[in-house]
Design an enzyme around this catalytic site. Structure first.
Site, short mmCIF file in Angstrom:
data_model
loop_
_atom_site.label_atom_id
_atom_site.label_comp_id
_atom_site.label_asym_id
_atom_site.label_seq_id
_atom_site.Cartn_x
_atom_site.Cartn_y
_atom_site.Cartn_z
N ASN A 97 6.69 -12.72 -38.96
CA ASN A 97 6.20 -14.00 -39.47
C ASN A 97 5.16 -14.47 -38.48
OD1 ASN A 97 8.09 -14.47 -41.66
ND2 ASN A 97 9.62 -14.77 -40.08
N CYS A 127 8.58 -8.47 -35.31
CA CYS A 127 7.44 -9.35 -35.07
C CYS A 127 6.77 -9.19 -33.72
CB CYS A 127 7.82 -10.81 -35.32
SG CYS A 127 6.33 -11.80 -35.54
N ASN A 144 17.75 -12.61 -33.16
CA ASN A 144 16.80 -12.40 -34.26
C ASN A 144 16.89 -10.89 -34.55
OD1 ASN A 144 14.62 -12.18 -35.96
ND2 ASN A 144 13.27 -13.46 -34.71
N GLU A 182 10.86 -10.41 -41.32
CA GLU A 182 11.68 -11.05 -40.27
C GLU A 182 12.34 -12.29 -40.89
OE1 GLU A 182 9.19 -12.97 -37.35
OE2 GLU A 182 10.76 -12.92 -35.81
N LYS A 189 15.81 -8.35 -31.73
CA LYS A 189 14.46 -8.58 -31.18
C LYS A 189 14.49 -8.81 -29.67
CE LYS A 189 10.49 -11.65 -32.13
NZ LYS A 189 10.01 -12.67 -33.09
N GLU A 249 11.56 -19.90 -30.74
CA GLU A 249 12.42 -18.70 -30.70
C GLU A 249 13.19 -18.61 -29.39
OE1 GLU A 249 11.46 -14.98 -32.51
OE2 GLU A 249 9.54 -15.79 -33.14
N1 CDV Z 1 7.80 -14.43 -35.11
C1 CDV Z 1 6.95 -14.06 -34.12
O1 CDV Z 1 7.33 -13.33 -33.22
N2 CDV Z 1 5.69 -14.56 -34.18
C2 CDV Z 1 4.71 -14.34 -33.17
C3 CDV Z 1 3.75 -15.49 -33.11
C4 CDV Z 1 4.45 -16.74 -32.72
C5 CDV Z 1 2.62 -15.21 -32.12
C6 CDV Z 1 3.94 -13.06 -33.40
O2 CDV Z 1 3.83 -12.26 -32.46
O3 CDV Z 1 3.39 -12.86 -34.48
#
Ligand code: CDV
Length: 284
Positions: free
Chosen positions: A166, A141, A79, A16, A96, A115
């Site tokens: 991430n 993510c 994103n 990501e 996303k 975010e």
């Molecule tokens: N980049 C993300 O979406 N990170 C989230 C963290 C913040 C919980 C994740 O779901 O890994």
């Protein structure tokens, strides 16, 4: 990508927001400064060498990036991820949908999770594409923690779901969950893969980035739900796995037999009384 080519790979999955540090970890107000982390289109002058190298090596890739786009004349920030074929051409794009975190500055926290401040909710749904000899879908993510992600992609035939992420070890608002970070990550991937009979390829930044410790834990999950390959360190690594897309058949058509056994019409109406919080529940 060159290393992957030497190992005979057809496809490389990057993380990501692979082109920048994960800037939602810090607070910014200046619009130009925020925009400086975003791509206006791919390939750009800076990213074209990656596309050209993909074509030269005949290797495809998934790349997570921050995208600045104009939708109906309005500037939007997403994103996003892009899927590129072995010919260097774009196969598809995803934005996303599940954006974690908060919009407000929380100076008491060791890092931010902004975010919701910097990104709009993705408006492209969860499409799948015929690519790499099968049916491929993408998410990013936090999307991987939601059963709906895999379900919708599964209903669209996904044999392989690609995820860049991430994930920090520490959740400032819920430190009691820190010890569960690796477990929750793989639990989500493994259940999503098994329950939809698909491969899940999840790739992360690892180690410390701009003072934030990331779990890494890149994992490739088989349709059985088993971990077929995973990273072994928090350093840069290429994790290689031979993913047989035909291994999805024993689950999709065999033991689970989705076409024959799905009973969506018997679930009854879904209302907010069914256990879901009110639409748009707020982050505490
Ligand atoms: N980049 C993300 O979406 N990170 C989230 C963290 C913040 C919980 C994740 O779901 O890994």
């Amino acid at each position: 990508m060159r290393q992957a080519h030497e190992c005979g790979c057809d496809l490389v999955v990057f993380t990501e927001c692979a082109l920048t540090a994960f800037f939602p970890h810090w607070y910014m107000e200046d619009e130009d400064e925020i925009d400086s982390y975003f791509e206006r289109g791919l390939p750009s002058d800076a990213t074209r060498p990656l596309f050209e190298e993909a074509a030269r090596l005949n290797i495809g890739f998934y790349l997570g990036f921050a995208e600045l786009a104009f939708v109906d004349g309005r500037k939007r920030r997403f994103n996003s991820s892009v899927l590129v074929g072995g010919d260097g051409r774009i196969v598809g794009k995803f934005r996303k949908i599940h954006l974690p975190g908060h919009e407000d500055h929380r100076p008491g926290n060791p890092f931010q999770n902004l975010e919701k401040r910097y990104f709009d909710v993705g408006d492209l749904g969860f499409p799948t594409w015929n690519a790499f000899g099968g049916v491929v879908g993408m998410c990013i993510c936090n999307d991987r923690r939601w059963p709906e992600t895999y379900r919708v992609l599964g209903l669209r035939g996904a044999e392989m779901v690609l995820v860049g992420y991430n994930t920090p070890y520490h959740i400032p608002e819920h430190p009691e969950m820190d010890r569960l970070a690796d477990f929750h990550h793989q639990l989500s991937l493994q259940s999503g893969a098994y329950q939809n009979g698909c491969w899940v390829v999840a790739v992360a930044k690892a180690g410390v980035e701009e003072g934030v410790s990331q779990i890494g834990k890149t994992s490739i999950i088989a349709p059985s739900g088993e971990i077929a390959a995973e990273s072994r360190s928090l350093d840069d690594e290429l994790v290689v796995c031979r993913c047989d897309l035909d291994a999805t058949t024993a689950y999709k058509q065999g033991v689970l037999n989705f076409a024959g056994n799905r009973r969506i019409e018997h679930y009854g109406p879904i209302t907010s009384q069914s256990g879901a919080s009110a639409p748009g529940g707020t982050e505490k």
